[in-house]
Design an enzyme around this catalytic site. Structure first.
Site, PDB file in Angstrom:
ATOM      1  N   CYS A   1       1.028  -1.143  -0.202  1.00 25.17           N
ATOM      2  CA  CYS A   1       0.140  -0.340  -0.052  1.00 25.17           C
ATOM      3  C   CYS A   1       0.983   1.260  -0.038  1.00 25.17           C
ATOM      4  CB  CYS A   1      -0.831  -0.302   1.479  1.00 25.17           C
ATOM      5  SG  CYS A   1      -2.193   1.999   1.801  1.00 25.17           S
ATOM      6  N   THR A   2       0.619   2.122   0.752  1.00 25.60           N
ATOM      7  CA  THR A   2       1.284   3.446   1.084  1.00 25.60           C
ATOM      8  C   THR A   2       3.149   3.476   1.236  1.00 25.60           C
ATOM      9  OG1 THR A   2       0.291   3.854   2.849  1.00 25.60           O
ATOM     10  CG2 THR A   2      -1.082   4.826   1.106  1.00 25.60           C
TER      11      THR A   2
END
Length: 353
Positions: free
Chosen positions: A102-103
């Site tokens: 993800c991030t």
């Protein structure tokens, strides 16, 4: 034994972190032995949302790992800690394979690992990643990007896609599929995260292709056409293509080819069948056709793939190919685990809306 180190600091997202622990930190030696030597690495005890984690080692231990996993970073508007960035960079320089979930891509970008490379992150933050790190080629439409020693996943559940991809690279498709069935998730999802952007979440079994998927997967040995699929689905070829794009993120023929290749991979790992026999069983017709499509999709010829993964697969597991939303994966019987809990939670939210 391959060492996997999970880097943790304050400000991580607990969902992606827990997925990595579930896949790499569980004792799965009953499936394949040896499994991974797992290490939780951080500067000190950290708070992850409502949870407190006590690392096994400091961040300097990342340099000794074969694979380093960086979970999602909660506040993408804030620079990640310098000690984390430095440790991730040092691990990669020492030869580690580094993957972000993800991030977590913002951490890899801050470390310079994504410069000149293609990468992805959660679709809601791809523009910000592009703005802050212009040397990175950000692809907002894929579930994960594999650059060899540097890998990035899209948002949330795509972290599981990348984790299973890493297992597939290390242990082969049969093992990855067994892990996926244990978690009640698809071993491989076609298409990209574009299918999730502002699109209603389809309810399992409640979309136009729900009955078509298992019908196709029971007939992979047959020379099926788009017209055959459309006829079985009771719609025109044009409408079939639209539904496939909406549900799977890809075309009917590409989805079908992917299922044939996945089936071929498992047969190569779990049987002594010749390439000619496998070509017939997967509907590819001839060994020449199978070799061409297999090498183009997987990157190596069938014989090389068999030599690489036959001994890693361990025991025979069967094909396990079926159908889930957008992938062609048949869900296993319901099990009381995290993936099933996610489905239940999503269903509850939908019911309240």
């Amino acid at each position: 034994m391959t060492t996997v180190a999970l880097a943790i600091t304050d400000g991580m997202l607990h969902f992606e972190l827990s997925l990595a622990i579930e896949v790499f930190g569980s004792d799965l030696t009953h499936i394949v032995d040896p499994w991974y030597d797992f290490a939780l690495c951080g500067p000190s005890a950290v708070r992850v949302d409502r949870f407190h984690l006590v690392p096994d080692h400091g961040l300097d231990r990342l340099r000794q790992a074969d694979t380093v996993i960086v979970p999602g970073w909660a506040d993408v508007d804030r620079d990640p800690p310098a000690e984390l960035v430095d440790a991730v960079r040092a691990a990669h320089e020492a030869g580690a394979r580094v993957a972000s979930l993800c991030t977590g891509a913002f951490v890899l970008a801050a470390a310079g690992l994504l410069d000149g490379r293609r990468a992805t992150t959660h679709w809601a933050h791809t523009d910000e990643l592009t703005r802050r790190h212009p040397r990175v080629t950000v692809d907002p439409d894929v579930l994960y990007v594999d650059n060899g020693s540097v890998l990035t996943s899209a948002g949330k559940a795509a972290a599981m896609d990348l984790c299973l991809h890493l297992v597939r690279l290390d242990h082969g498709s049969a093992v990855a599929n067994t892990i996926a069935r244990r978690l009640v998730v698809p071993p491989h999802r076609d298409g990209g995260q574009a299918q999730f952007v502002t699109t209603p979440v389809p309810t399992p079994g409640n979309h136009p292709l729900a009955r078509l998927f298992p019908w196709v997967l029971e007939r992979l040995d047959q020379a099926l056409t788009v017209e055959d699929l459309a006829r079985q689905a009771g719609m025109s070829s044009r409408h079939l293509g639209r539904h496939f794009r909406s549900v799977t993120g890809t075309t009917p023929l590409q989805w079908l080819l992917t299922q044939r290749i996945r089936h071929a991979q498992e047969l190569l790992e779990t049987t002594d069948d010749t390439v000619d026999t496998i070509a017939t069983a997967t509907g590819m017709g001839t060994a020449t056709t199978l070799r061409r499509h297999f090498a183009r999709t997987v990157g190596v010829p069938p014989d090389t793939y068999r030599r690489t993964f036959r001994t890693r697969a361990g025991t025979r597991t069967g094909t396990g190919i079926g159908t889930g939303i957008g992938t062609g994966i048949r869900p296993a019987p319901a099990l009381p685990n995290a993936a099933a809990a996610i489905d239940l939670a999503v269903g509850a939210l939908v019911g309240r809306s």
